[in-house]
Design a protein around this motif. Structure first.
Motif, PDB file in Angstrom:
ATOM      1  N   GLU A  45      23.901  37.770   0.270  1.00 37.92           N
ATOM      2  CA  GLU A  45      24.937  38.642   0.527  1.00 37.92           C
ATOM      3  C   GLU A  45      24.249  40.529   0.172  1.00 37.92           C
ATOM      4  O   GLU A  45      23.273  41.387   0.887  1.00 37.92           O
ATOM      5  CB  GLU A  45      26.169  39.286   0.524  1.00 37.92           C
ATOM      6  N   GLU A  46      23.707  40.198  -1.147  1.00 33.46           N
ATOM      7  CA  GLU A  46      22.927  41.376  -1.385  1.00 33.46           C
ATOM      8  C   GLU A  46      21.443  41.036  -1.116  1.00 33.46           C
ATOM      9  O   GLU A  46      21.601  42.576  -0.454  1.00 33.46           O
ATOM     10  CB  GLU A  46      23.400  40.835  -2.897  1.00 33.46           C
ATOM     11  N   ARG A  47      20.687  40.649  -0.593  1.00 35.16           N
ATOM     12  CA  ARG A  47      19.632  40.123   0.325  1.00 35.16           C
ATOM     13  C   ARG A  47      19.375  41.204   1.698  1.00 35.16           C
ATOM     14  O   ARG A  47      19.191  42.224   2.194  1.00 35.16           O
ATOM     15  CB  ARG A  47      19.031  39.253  -0.099  1.00 35.16           C
ATOM     16  N   ARG A  48      20.597  40.980   2.134  1.00 33.55           N
ATOM     17  CA  ARG A  48      20.877  41.250   3.666  1.00 33.55           C
ATOM     18  C   ARG A  48      20.793  42.301   3.191  1.00 33.55           C
ATOM     19  O   ARG A  48      20.907  43.614   4.372  1.00 33.55           O
ATOM     20  CB  ARG A  48      22.172  40.304   4.078  1.00 33.55           C
ATOM     21  N   LEU A  49      22.651  42.818   2.702  1.00 39.05           N
ATOM     22  CA  LEU A  49      22.181  44.560   2.351  1.00 39.05           C
ATOM     23  C   LEU A  49      21.023  45.007   2.216  1.00 39.05           C
ATOM     24  O   LEU A  49      20.968  46.586   2.516  1.00 39.05           O
ATOM     25  CB  LEU A  49      23.479  45.155   1.501  1.00 39.05           C
ATOM     26  N   GLN A  50      20.588  44.807   0.977  1.00 41.61           N
ATOM     27  CA  GLN A  50      19.164  45.754   0.535  1.00 41.61           C
ATOM     28  C   GLN A  50      17.850  46.015   1.700  1.00 41.61           C
ATOM     29  O   GLN A  50      17.724  47.257   2.287  1.00 41.61           O
ATOM     30  CB  GLN A  50      18.714  44.595  -0.390  1.00 41.61           C
ATOM     31  N   LYS A  51      18.385  44.868   2.627  1.00 42.68           N
ATOM     32  CA  LYS A  51      17.333  44.700   3.615  1.00 42.68           C
ATOM     33  C   LYS A  51      17.290  45.852   4.909  1.00 42.68           C
ATOM     34  O   LYS A  51      17.064  46.502   5.722  1.00 42.68           O
ATOM     35  CB  LYS A  51      17.067  43.747   4.786  1.00 42.68           C
ATOM     36  N   GLN A  52      19.378  45.599   5.165  1.00 44.63           N
ATOM     37  CA  GLN A  52      19.992  46.586   6.585  1.00 44.63           C
ATOM     38  C   GLN A  52      19.299  48.192   5.784  1.00 44.63           C
ATOM     39  O   GLN A  52      19.378  48.695   6.254  1.00 44.63           O
ATOM     40  CB  GLN A  52      21.555  46.529   6.313  1.00 44.63           C
ATOM     41  N   LEU A  53      19.726  48.416   4.465  1.00 43.77           N
ATOM     42  CA  LEU A  53      19.503  49.787   3.589  1.00 43.77           C
ATOM     43  C   LEU A  53      18.030  50.417   4.148  1.00 43.77           C
ATOM     44  O   LEU A  53      17.741  51.032   4.361  1.00 43.77           O
ATOM     45  CB  LEU A  53      19.851  49.692   2.267  1.00 43.77           C
ATOM     46  N   ALA A  54      16.784  49.260   3.753  1.00 50.16           N
ATOM     47  CA  ALA A  54      15.787  49.381   3.643  1.00 50.16           C
ATOM     48  C   ALA A  54      15.152  50.085   5.532  1.00 50.16           C
ATOM     49  O   ALA A  54      14.857  51.355   5.716  1.00 50.16           O
ATOM     50  CB  ALA A  54      14.837  48.756   3.142  1.00 50.16           C
ATOM     51  N   ASP A  55      15.948  49.032   6.470  1.00 48.14           N
ATOM     52  CA  ASP A  55      15.356  49.313   7.645  1.00 48.14           C
ATOM     53  C   ASP A  55      16.151  50.423   8.413  1.00 48.14           C
ATOM     54  O   ASP A  55      16.080  50.849   9.306  1.00 48.14           O
ATOM     55  CB  ASP A  55      16.542  48.367   8.431  1.00 48.14           C
ATOM     56  N   TYR A  56      17.623  51.028   7.324  1.00 45.20           N
ATOM     57  CA  TYR A  56      18.062  51.923   8.248  1.00 45.20           C
ATOM     58  C   TYR A  56      17.503  53.775   8.096  1.00 45.20           C
ATOM     59  O   TYR A  56      16.041  53.754   6.992  1.00 45.20           O
ATOM     60  CB  TYR A  56      19.399  52.433   6.630  1.00 45.20           C
ATOM     61  N   ASP A  57      17.398  53.907   9.324  1.00 45.18           N
ATOM     62  CA  ASP A  57      16.326  55.719   9.628  1.00 45.18           C
ATOM     63  C   ASP A  57      17.561  56.673   9.139  1.00 45.18           C
ATOM     64  O   ASP A  57      18.043  56.741   9.646  1.00 45.18           O
ATOM     65  CB  ASP A  57      16.369  55.765  11.177  1.00 45.18           C
TER      66      ASP A  57
END
Length: 60
Positions: A45-57
């Motif tokens: 879950e933490e990895r998924r959230l980190q990826k979403q945060l990195a992809d956020y514009d």
């Protein structure tokens, strides 16, 4: 393969005895497995959230 004509030796005096130590083992194992599963789920879950945060514009 077996032809069905072979004689198999069977022990009729086998008795399964369960000691107290063996009775406790599955419960502890299940508890440990659940704990490990929760840890893995949290890391995923933490990895998924980190990826979403990195992809956020951020340049909205």
């Amino acid at each position: 393969m077996s032809t069905g004509k072979e004689q198999l030796d069977v022990e009729d005096d086998f008795v399964a005895v369960e000691s107290d130590e063996n009775a406790q083992l599955p419960a502890e194992s299940a508890k440990t497995n659940l704990s490990k599963r929760r840890t893995i789920d949290n890391l995923l879950e933490e990895r998924r959230l980190q990826k979403q945060l990195a992809d956020y514009d951020f340049d909205l």
